[in-house]
Design a protein around this motif. Structure first.
Motif, short mmCIF file in Angstrom:
data_model
loop_
_atom_site.label_atom_id
_atom_site.label_comp_id
_atom_site.label_asym_id
_atom_site.label_seq_id
_atom_site.Cartn_x
_atom_site.Cartn_y
_atom_site.Cartn_z
N PHE A 1 -41.70 -34.26 -38.32
CA PHE A 1 -41.37 -35.85 -38.35
C PHE A 1 -42.45 -36.47 -37.23
O PHE A 1 -42.74 -35.63 -36.22
CB PHE A 1 -40.18 -36.21 -38.00
CG PHE A 1 -39.06 -35.75 -38.82
CD1 PHE A 1 -38.73 -36.81 -39.81
CD2 PHE A 1 -38.23 -34.59 -38.73
CE1 PHE A 1 -37.79 -36.46 -40.77
CE2 PHE A 1 -37.42 -34.43 -39.78
CZ PHE A 1 -36.96 -35.44 -40.67
N PHE A 2 -42.73 -37.54 -37.40
CA PHE A 2 -43.41 -38.42 -36.29
C PHE A 2 -43.25 -40.11 -36.50
O PHE A 2 -42.55 -40.28 -37.77
CB PHE A 2 -44.81 -38.00 -36.24
CG PHE A 2 -45.64 -38.40 -37.20
CD1 PHE A 2 -46.48 -39.64 -36.94
CD2 PHE A 2 -45.80 -37.97 -38.46
CE1 PHE A 2 -47.14 -40.23 -38.29
CE2 PHE A 2 -46.73 -38.57 -39.39
CZ PHE A 2 -47.35 -39.75 -39.40
N GLU A 3 -43.57 -40.77 -35.79
CA GLU A 3 -43.07 -42.16 -35.84
C GLU A 3 -44.58 -42.88 -35.73
O GLU A 3 -45.41 -42.37 -34.96
CB GLU A 3 -42.38 -42.68 -34.64
CG GLU A 3 -40.79 -42.27 -34.84
CD GLU A 3 -40.75 -40.83 -34.77
OE1 GLU A 3 -39.79 -39.98 -35.39
OE2 GLU A 3 -41.26 -40.22 -33.65
N SER A 4 -44.52 -43.81 -36.53
CA SER A 4 -45.88 -45.02 -36.65
C SER A 4 -45.57 -46.35 -36.62
O SER A 4 -44.61 -46.71 -37.12
CB SER A 4 -46.50 -44.37 -37.52
OG SER A 4 -47.86 -44.92 -37.91
N ASN A 5 -46.51 -47.09 -36.33
CA ASN A 5 -46.38 -48.52 -36.50
C ASN A 5 -47.10 -48.99 -38.12
O ASN A 5 -46.97 -50.05 -38.19
CB ASN A 5 -47.11 -49.31 -35.48
CG ASN A 5 -46.32 -49.12 -34.14
OD1 ASN A 5 -46.97 -48.87 -33.06
ND2 ASN A 5 -45.09 -49.58 -34.12
N THR A 6 -47.62 -47.97 -38.49
CA THR A 6 -48.56 -48.26 -39.66
C THR A 6 -47.41 -48.46 -41.08
O THR A 6 -46.90 -47.14 -41.29
CB THR A 6 -49.95 -47.52 -39.94
OG1 THR A 6 -49.60 -46.18 -40.32
CG2 THR A 6 -50.74 -47.75 -38.72
N ALA A 7 -47.39 -48.93 -42.10
CA ALA A 7 -46.63 -48.96 -43.10
C ALA A 7 -47.02 -47.66 -44.08
O ALA A 7 -45.91 -47.35 -44.73
CB ALA A 7 -46.85 -50.22 -44.25
N ASP A 8 -48.18 -47.17 -43.93
CA ASP A 8 -48.31 -45.96 -44.69
C ASP A 8 -48.22 -44.73 -43.90
O ASP A 8 -48.59 -43.59 -44.30
CB ASP A 8 -49.75 -46.18 -45.34
CG ASP A 8 -50.95 -46.02 -44.41
OD1 ASP A 8 -50.55 -45.78 -43.20
OD2 ASP A 8 -52.32 -45.69 -44.65
N CYS A 9 -47.91 -45.13 -42.85
CA CYS A 9 -47.48 -43.61 -41.98
C CYS A 9 -48.74 -42.86 -41.61
O CYS A 9 -48.90 -41.64 -41.74
CB CYS A 9 -46.27 -42.53 -42.51
SG CYS A 9 -44.88 -43.52 -42.24
N GLU A 10 -49.91 -43.71 -41.62
CA GLU A 10 -51.13 -43.01 -41.19
C GLU A 10 -51.56 -42.00 -42.34
O GLU A 10 -51.86 -40.79 -42.14
CB GLU A 10 -51.15 -42.28 -39.96
CG GLU A 10 -50.79 -43.19 -38.75
CD GLU A 10 -50.42 -42.51 -37.52
OE1 GLU A 10 -51.06 -41.86 -36.93
OE2 GLU A 10 -49.50 -43.14 -36.77
N VAL A 11 -51.29 -42.49 -43.66
CA VAL A 11 -51.67 -41.51 -44.87
C VAL A 11 -50.71 -40.58 -44.90
O VAL A 11 -51.08 -39.29 -45.21
CB VAL A 11 -53.05 -41.41 -44.89
CG1 VAL A 11 -53.25 -40.93 -46.39
CG2 VAL A 11 -53.83 -42.50 -44.63
N ARG A 12 -49.32 -40.72 -44.39
CA ARG A 12 -48.33 -39.53 -44.49
C ARG A 12 -47.34 -40.10 -45.52
O ARG A 12 -47.26 -41.11 -45.93
CB ARG A 12 -48.02 -38.95 -43.19
CG ARG A 12 -49.00 -38.64 -42.40
CD ARG A 12 -49.50 -37.17 -42.72
NE ARG A 12 -50.21 -36.63 -41.71
CZ ARG A 12 -51.52 -36.04 -41.83
NH1 ARG A 12 -51.91 -35.92 -43.12
NH2 ARG A 12 -52.19 -35.51 -40.81
N ILE A 13 -46.08 -39.30 -45.80
CA ILE A 13 -45.05 -39.97 -46.27
C ILE A 13 -44.27 -40.70 -45.46
O ILE A 13 -43.83 -40.17 -44.20
CB ILE A 13 -44.17 -38.36 -46.63
CG1 ILE A 13 -45.08 -37.38 -47.42
CG2 ILE A 13 -43.03 -38.93 -47.32
CD1 ILE A 13 -44.18 -36.33 -47.87
N VAL A 14 -43.76 -41.69 -46.02
CA VAL A 14 -43.10 -42.88 -45.17
C VAL A 14 -41.56 -42.47 -45.33
O VAL A 14 -41.11 -42.21 -46.34
CB VAL A 14 -43.13 -44.24 -45.68
CG1 VAL A 14 -42.37 -45.27 -45.12
CG2 VAL A 14 -44.45 -44.51 -45.77
N GLY A 15 -40.83 -42.40 -44.38
CA GLY A 15 -39.46 -41.91 -44.44
C GLY A 15 -38.62 -43.26 -44.04
O GLY A 15 -37.35 -43.11 -44.06
N GLY A 16 -39.20 -44.48 -44.00
CA GLY A 16 -38.42 -45.82 -43.85
C GLY A 16 -38.64 -46.35 -42.33
O GLY A 16 -38.95 -45.57 -41.45
#
Length: 130
Positions: free
Chosen positions: A107-122
């Motif tokens: 897991f990690f957290e991001s401000n980008t809607a695409d999770c920095e081209v990863r899987i968005v967990g919500g």
């Protein structure tokens, strides 16, 4: 670990990197060897209208954030602060997303809607910017 009491109205939710890929987001002290990657926004240190608590949790040795005090059935670490459920009116804000890498094992957290081209967990919520 408990929930420290602080006098500041808001604390910066910062993302840290330990090693080459282990990330942790926190407003509190982080383990030695972690390098700050940047800020994700500000969390309130007390309940504010339109906010709900945000918690730091752990599963398989990996930290993640959750809006559930039960950490979605995983281990509770601490309350980080209070975050808005929706963009607050009249206040600058940014979304804070929970993201997944390595097939959902990290897991990690991001401000980008695409999770920095990863899987968005919500999106756990919206952090204020000022």
């Amino acid at each position: 670990m408990g929930e420290p009491v602080v006098a500041a109205p808001r604390l910066s939710l910062d993302r840290y990197l330990k090693g080459t890929r282990d990330r942790l987001s926190s407003v509190w002290h982080v383990p030695d060897g972690c390098a700050r990657e940047g800020g994700l926004g500000l969390l309130y240190t007390a309940p504010t209208e339109g906010t709900h608590p945000l918690y730091l949790c752990v599963v398989r040795g990996d930290n993640f954030i959750s809006t559930e005090v039960g950490c979605e059935g995983q281990a509770y670490v601490t309350r980080l602060g209070w975050i808005h459920a929706y963009p607050p009116a009249g206040v600058g804000s940014v979304p804070v997303y929970r993201c997944l890498v390595n097939g959902g094992r990290e897991f990690f957290e991001s401000n980008t809607a695409d999770c920095e081209v990863r899987i968005v967990g919500g999106p756990p919520g919206w952090a204020v910017t000022a």
